[in-house]
Design an enzyme around this catalytic site. Structure first.
Site, short mmCIF file in Angstrom:
data_model
loop_
_atom_site.label_atom_id
_atom_site.label_comp_id
_atom_site.label_asym_id
_atom_site.label_seq_id
_atom_site.Cartn_x
_atom_site.Cartn_y
_atom_site.Cartn_z
CD1 TRP A 68 -7.73 3.73 6.22
CD2 TRP A 68 -9.49 3.70 4.84
NE1 TRP A 68 -8.31 2.56 6.20
CE2 TRP A 68 -9.42 2.56 5.37
CE3 TRP A 68 -10.50 3.97 3.95
CZ2 TRP A 68 -10.51 1.49 5.18
CZ3 TRP A 68 -11.18 3.01 3.65
CH2 TRP A 68 -11.22 1.71 4.33
CD1 TRP A 78 5.48 4.75 -0.73
CD2 TRP A 78 3.84 6.49 -0.66
NE1 TRP A 78 4.89 5.22 -2.11
CE2 TRP A 78 3.99 6.38 -1.85
CE3 TRP A 78 2.83 7.39 0.25
CZ2 TRP A 78 3.35 7.05 -2.66
CZ3 TRP A 78 2.11 8.20 -0.88
CH2 TRP A 78 2.45 8.04 -2.13
CG ASN A 123 -0.55 -1.67 -0.07
OD1 ASN A 123 -0.83 -1.07 1.04
ND2 ASN A 123 0.18 -1.62 -1.23
CD1 TRP A 169 -12.42 10.23 3.76
CD2 TRP A 169 -10.99 9.52 5.67
NE1 TRP A 169 -11.95 11.33 4.61
CE2 TRP A 169 -10.98 10.85 5.55
CE3 TRP A 169 -10.25 8.75 6.77
CZ2 TRP A 169 -10.29 11.56 6.48
CZ3 TRP A 169 -9.70 9.42 7.28
CH2 TRP A 169 -9.61 10.96 7.69
CD GLU A 171 6.18 0.55 -1.32
OE1 GLU A 171 5.17 1.01 -0.50
OE2 GLU A 171 6.11 1.06 -2.56
CD1 TRP A 230 -18.51 11.81 3.87
CD2 TRP A 230 -17.99 10.30 2.42
NE1 TRP A 230 -17.27 12.22 3.38
CE2 TRP A 230 -16.83 11.25 2.75
CE3 TRP A 230 -17.86 9.17 1.58
CZ2 TRP A 230 -15.62 10.91 1.90
CZ3 TRP A 230 -16.42 9.16 0.76
CH2 TRP A 230 -15.52 9.87 1.21
P1 FAD Z 1 6.40 -4.10 2.74
O1 FAD Z 1 5.75 -4.05 1.09
O2 FAD Z 1 7.15 -5.26 2.91
O3 FAD Z 1 6.80 -2.68 3.04
C1 FAD Z 1 7.83 -2.56 4.05
C2 FAD Z 1 7.42 -1.52 4.93
O4 FAD Z 1 7.28 -0.28 4.29
C3 FAD Z 1 5.77 -1.81 5.62
O5 FAD Z 1 6.24 -2.83 6.74
C4 FAD Z 1 5.49 -0.53 6.03
O6 FAD Z 1 6.11 0.05 7.34
C5 FAD Z 1 5.95 0.53 5.01
N1 FAD Z 1 5.00 0.58 3.83
C6 FAD Z 1 4.58 -0.29 2.84
N2 FAD Z 1 3.64 0.35 2.13
C7 FAD Z 1 3.36 1.31 2.76
C8 FAD Z 1 2.31 2.57 2.65
N3 FAD Z 1 1.21 2.19 1.47
N4 FAD Z 1 2.30 3.39 3.42
C9 FAD Z 1 3.02 3.67 4.45
N5 FAD Z 1 4.01 2.64 4.72
C10 FAD Z 1 4.03 1.61 3.78
N6 FAD Z 1 0.45 0.33 7.06
C11 FAD Z 1 0.94 0.43 8.39
O7 FAD Z 1 1.96 0.10 8.91
N7 FAD Z 1 -0.21 0.57 9.19
C12 FAD Z 1 -1.55 0.72 8.74
O8 FAD Z 1 -2.54 1.00 9.77
C13 FAD Z 1 -1.93 0.91 7.41
N8 FAD Z 1 -3.15 0.90 7.17
C14 FAD Z 1 -3.33 0.98 5.73
C15 FAD Z 1 -4.71 1.32 5.18
C16 FAD Z 1 -5.13 1.57 3.86
C17 FAD Z 1 -6.30 1.65 3.49
C18 FAD Z 1 -4.23 1.06 3.02
C19 FAD Z 1 -4.29 1.14 1.53
C20 FAD Z 1 -2.77 0.79 3.47
C21 FAD Z 1 -2.50 1.00 4.76
N9 FAD Z 1 -1.23 0.45 5.31
C22 FAD Z 1 -0.94 0.73 6.52
C23 FAD Z 1 0.24 0.47 4.13
C24 FAD Z 1 0.43 -1.01 3.82
O9 FAD Z 1 -0.71 -1.72 3.36
C25 FAD Z 1 1.05 -1.47 4.77
O10 FAD Z 1 2.14 -1.02 5.65
C26 FAD Z 1 1.65 -2.97 4.49
O11 FAD Z 1 0.79 -3.68 3.48
C27 FAD Z 1 2.33 -4.04 5.20
O12 FAD Z 1 3.02 -5.03 4.94
P2 FAD Z 1 4.51 -5.48 4.71
O13 FAD Z 1 4.96 -5.04 6.16
O14 FAD Z 1 4.47 -6.84 4.30
O15 FAD Z 1 4.89 -4.26 3.84
#
Ligand code: FAD
Length: 458
Positions: free
Chosen positions: A387, A283, A346, A364, A280, A311
């Site tokens: 997005w 990503w 997420n 979006w 993650e 759109w």
């Molecule tokens: P965990 O599951 O604990 O993951 C650990 C870390 O990995 C996160 O803190 C984050 O830094 C990174 N990570 C995890 N999933 C993703 C992902 N899909 N993409 C990129 N990095 C990821 N994340 C943001 O940090 N900022 C945003 O503005 C953001 N906008 C989003 C918008 C949409 C439409 C979607 C679908 C996802 C978005 N995310 C964003 C990604 C993701 O949802 C969050 O990073 C995650 O939910 C944060 O929770 P966590 O720290 O508990 O994640």
């Protein structure tokens, strides 16, 4: 030995609000010269301003950083304005001859920093920049075609191979502070919302370096060991919630990486769970890689075919979505969790985003802007890339025919409905209001979206 006449070094903090694993601070402190620790509330044209929820976070994070700096003999100077002008004025006031900072990767910041480096360099001021935010610089991981990656799995394979295993720097023990220049007060920046103060629901967060560390420790003690099975469940605490801490640089990915490896080495976390979690972070790296190579990521479709997509405007639908009143519990619970706490799980983000883009066929970019204003972890790279991923216009994007069914998603990931009830009081009878019926027929909305999407590919 510090000479009284030594010119100071300015350490310019940005989204690296921590003392440990902060190369700009470590290198400046190691030089033994007097330091000026600076944060600028930047007004440079072309640099995206923080949204409301992020400003709340920034307020607390700067308070925490200022306190932490005081404990090692430093002092945080606050100034507001166009960064180039603020730096030039501070250099003139203090005789500083160097500026150190950690790099950012969005187009506006990259352009600003390059211009500052050139302008200050021309006057003999040394500017040095470092990497605090990423495991790998976006230009270090380059595919066989010598261009940037567009497929995540290939990117991550290559990135893992070149990731440095160097231990993160410890926090400096003592700083030599320069005579204190004038500082503005944090209160005068009005980052905390007033009239109304909508931030009560944010109380569960502890912005700042020690809050970030506690979050990581709590995760390693508990959810980390069941991460792969629980990370998709919004009804349980199955993820780390490190995202705002990582966004503001209160903890860096190198530190998280090292903590996971240390935990795996002593059997505190299994290798498999650790790897799933690090993926993650991968990503996050990939999205920064994309943003660096496509600075217009938050503005333009990566796939230009989407430029002609029809759109819909649908202001009523958009408002129902923002307020969590679409009549689809997974969407609405997510949107209300976001509004109340500044964060959304997420899985709910994916379902809510898919609903906006596919069921309502709203651009979006409108959703991205709403998230930008309401998320405490709002991040240009992660927000825009995700997005675009949901819309299908991004790199390695979800195929257009994948339209999340919000009802099935709720059955699968919130099986007893507790996430929905937590955020939608009308469902548990603890609110007098009525929960609205669905604003669209999902089956019809899905067909409408697929027809429109198909027209792009034929
Ligand atoms: P965990 O599951 O604990 O993951 C650990 C870390 O990995 C996160 O803190 C984050 O830094 C990174 N990570 C995890 N999933 C993703 C992902 N899909 N993409 C990129 N990095 C990821 N994340 C943001 O940090 N900022 C945003 O503005 C953001 N906008 C989003 C918008 C949409 C439409 C979607 C679908 C996802 C978005 N995310 C964003 C990604 C993701 O949802 C969050 O990073 C995650 O939910 C944060 O929770 P966590 O720290 O508990 O994640």
């Amino acid at each position: 030995m510090v000479m009284a006449a030594d010119p100071p070094v300015i350490v310019w903090f940005r989204r690296d609000l921590r003392l440990a694993d902060n190369p700009a601070l470590a290198r400046a402190a190691a030089a033994g010269r007097p330091l000026i620790c600076l944060y600028i509330l930047d007004e440079t044209a072309g640099v995206r301003r923080e949204g409301a929820a992020s400003r709340w976070w920034l307020d607390k994070s700067l308070t925490s950083l200022a306190r932490d700096l005081e404990t090692i003999g430093g002092h945080l100077v606050l100034r507001r304005g166009v960064s180039a002008a603020v730096l030039a004025a501070l250099i003139a006031e203090t005789g500083a001859d160097s500026v150190f900072w950690n790099r950012l990767y969005d187009g506006g910041s990259v352009e600003r920093d390059a211009a500052i480096k050139a302008a200050l360099g021309a006057t003999g001021v040394e500017c040095r920049s470092f990497n605090a935010a990423l495991l790998n610089e976006p230009w270090e991981v380059i595919g066989k075609s010598a261009g940037p990656y567009r497929v995540f799995s290939a990117y991550w394979r290559a990135a893992r191979a070149v990731s440095s295993s160097a231990a993160p720097d410890a926090a400096p023990k003592r700083l030599v502070a320069a005579p204190r220049p004038r500082s503005e007060t944090l209160a005068s920046w009005n980052l905390h919302p007033r009239r109304p103060d909508w931030s009560q629901g944010f109380a569960g967060w502890t912005p700042g370096e020690s809050g970030a560390r506690q979050r990581l420790d709590a995760f390693l003690n508990d959810a980390a060991n069941a991460y792969s099975s629980r990370r998709n469940r919004p009804d349980v605490e199955g993820t780390s919630r490190l995202s705002p801490h990582l966004h503001f640089g209160e903890i860096g990915p190198r530190q998280v990486w090292a903590a996971i490896h240390d935990a795996a080495a002593i059997g505190r976390v299994s290798e498999r769970e650790g790897d799933t979690f690090l993926r993650e972070l991968g990503w996050r790296e990939f999205n920064h890689h994309l943003l660096f190579h496509r600075p217009d990521l938050a503005k333009n479709n990566l796939d230009a075919r989407f430029d002609t997509f029809a759109w819909r405007r649908d202001d009523g639908g958009f408002e129902a979505w923002t307020r969590g009143r679409t009549g689809f519990a997974m969407v609405d619970a997510g949107m209300r969790q976001l509004w109340r706490t500044g964060w959304m799980h997420n899985r709910a983000r994916m379902v809510a985003a898919s609903f906006l883009v596919k069921d309502l066929m709203i651009d979006w970019r409108r959703g991205e802007a709403w998230f930008w204003d309401t998320l405490v972890d709002a991040d240009i790279a992660n927000n825009a890339a995700n997005w675009q991923w949901v819309a299908g216009s991004g790199a390695d994007a979800a195929p257009f025919f994948r339209v999340f069914n919000p009802t099935l998603q709720a059955e699968k990931f919130d099986p007893d409905g507790s996430y929905a009830r937590d955020w939608i009081p009308e469902l548990s009878g603890s609110s007098a209001g009525a929960y609205p019926p669905p604003i669209v027929d999902h089956a019809l909305a899905r067909e409408r979206a697929l027809t429109a999407y198909r027209s792009l590919t034929t």
